[in-house]
Design a protein around this motif. Structure first.
Motif, mmCIF file in Angstrom:
data_model
loop_
_atom_site.group_PDB
_atom_site.id
_atom_site.type_symbol
_atom_site.label_atom_id
_atom_site.label_comp_id
_atom_site.label_asym_id
_atom_site.label_seq_id
_atom_site.Cartn_x
_atom_site.Cartn_y
_atom_site.Cartn_z
ATOM 1 N N CYS A 25 0.914 -1.047 -0.125
ATOM 2 C CA CYS A 25 -0.105 -0.228 0.083
ATOM 3 C C CYS A 25 0.874 1.419 0.129
ATOM 4 O O CYS A 25 1.858 1.177 0.787
ATOM 5 C CB CYS A 25 -0.857 -0.019 1.159
ATOM 6 S SG CYS A 25 -1.547 1.574 1.627
ATOM 7 N N CYS A 28 0.518 3.239 3.873
ATOM 8 C CA CYS A 28 0.992 2.573 5.045
ATOM 9 C C CYS A 28 2.257 1.577 4.633
ATOM 10 O O CYS A 28 2.964 1.591 5.759
ATOM 11 C CB CYS A 28 0.201 1.999 5.795
ATOM 12 S SG CYS A 28 -0.400 0.534 4.937
ATOM 13 N N CYS A 44 -7.059 -1.214 1.302
ATOM 14 C CA CYS A 44 -5.643 -1.622 1.906
ATOM 15 C C CYS A 44 -6.238 -2.638 3.066
ATOM 16 O O CYS A 44 -7.172 -1.882 3.974
ATOM 17 C CB CYS A 44 -4.658 -0.674 2.331
ATOM 18 S SG CYS A 44 -3.381 -1.191 3.379
ATOM 19 N N CYS A 47 -4.437 -0.456 6.514
ATOM 20 C CA CYS A 47 -5.030 0.879 6.916
ATOM 21 C C CYS A 47 -6.373 1.293 6.303
ATOM 22 O O CYS A 47 -6.964 2.467 6.755
ATOM 23 C CB CYS A 47 -4.136 1.814 6.470
ATOM 24 S SG CYS A 47 -3.602 2.104 4.642
HETATM 25 ZN ZN LIG Z 1 -2.158 0.824 3.911
#
Ligand SMILES: [Zn+2]
Length: 143
Positions: A25, A28, A44, A47
């Motif tokens: 991602c 994050c 994601c 997150c």
């Molecule tokens: Zn993420």
């Protein structure tokens, strides 16, 4: 005059591209970007960052062919220039297999890197203004 983009915190482009290249991602760096070989997760899993805004389209195959073509082209020229005595049919078959493996390996990495860049540049709805990302400028207002 302050625009909406100026009030948002900047996103690190190289970090996002690197995370995307690794299939993570761009926000994050923990959750997996892909749920299959080239299928991008809607969000994601770590997150919750929405990833469905991506519009990679034909750019990842183009970039993959560009990079692999230069690698294979240089390799073929190197082998021809040094004349290692490898038969032509072995070189032809070998370079074809290497090209296929390199393309299949690099394609998801290129797609991830491009999505990471799109996220960092807040393109296609990654900036939070989903309505502006989905409606063309000439679309009539619904209100
Ligand atoms: Zn993420």
């Amino acid at each position: 005059m302050t625009t909406q983009l100026q009030t948002k915190s900047p996103r690190d482009k190289w970090l996002s591209v690197k995370r995307g290249f690794m299939g993570k991602c761009p926000h994050c760096g923990e959750g997996r970007m892909f749920r299959a070989y080239l299928k991008v997760s809607d969000a994601c899993p770590a997150c919750g960052e929405e990833l469905h805004h991506q519009r990679a389209d034909d750019a990842p195959p183009y970039m993959t062919i560009f990079v692999v073509g230069h690698i294979i082209g240089a390799g073929i020229l190197f082998m021809e220039e040094r004349d290692f005595g490898v038969p032509d049919w072995v070189q032809g078959a070998g370079w074809a297999v290497i090209t296929l493996i390199l393309c299949l390996w690099l394609l998801p990495h290129m797609k991830g890197a491009l999505i990471g860049l799109q996220w960092a540049l807040r393109m296609h709805g990654f900036g939070g203004n989903e309505e502006a990302a989905t409606l063309p400028a000439s679309a009539p207002s619904l209100t």
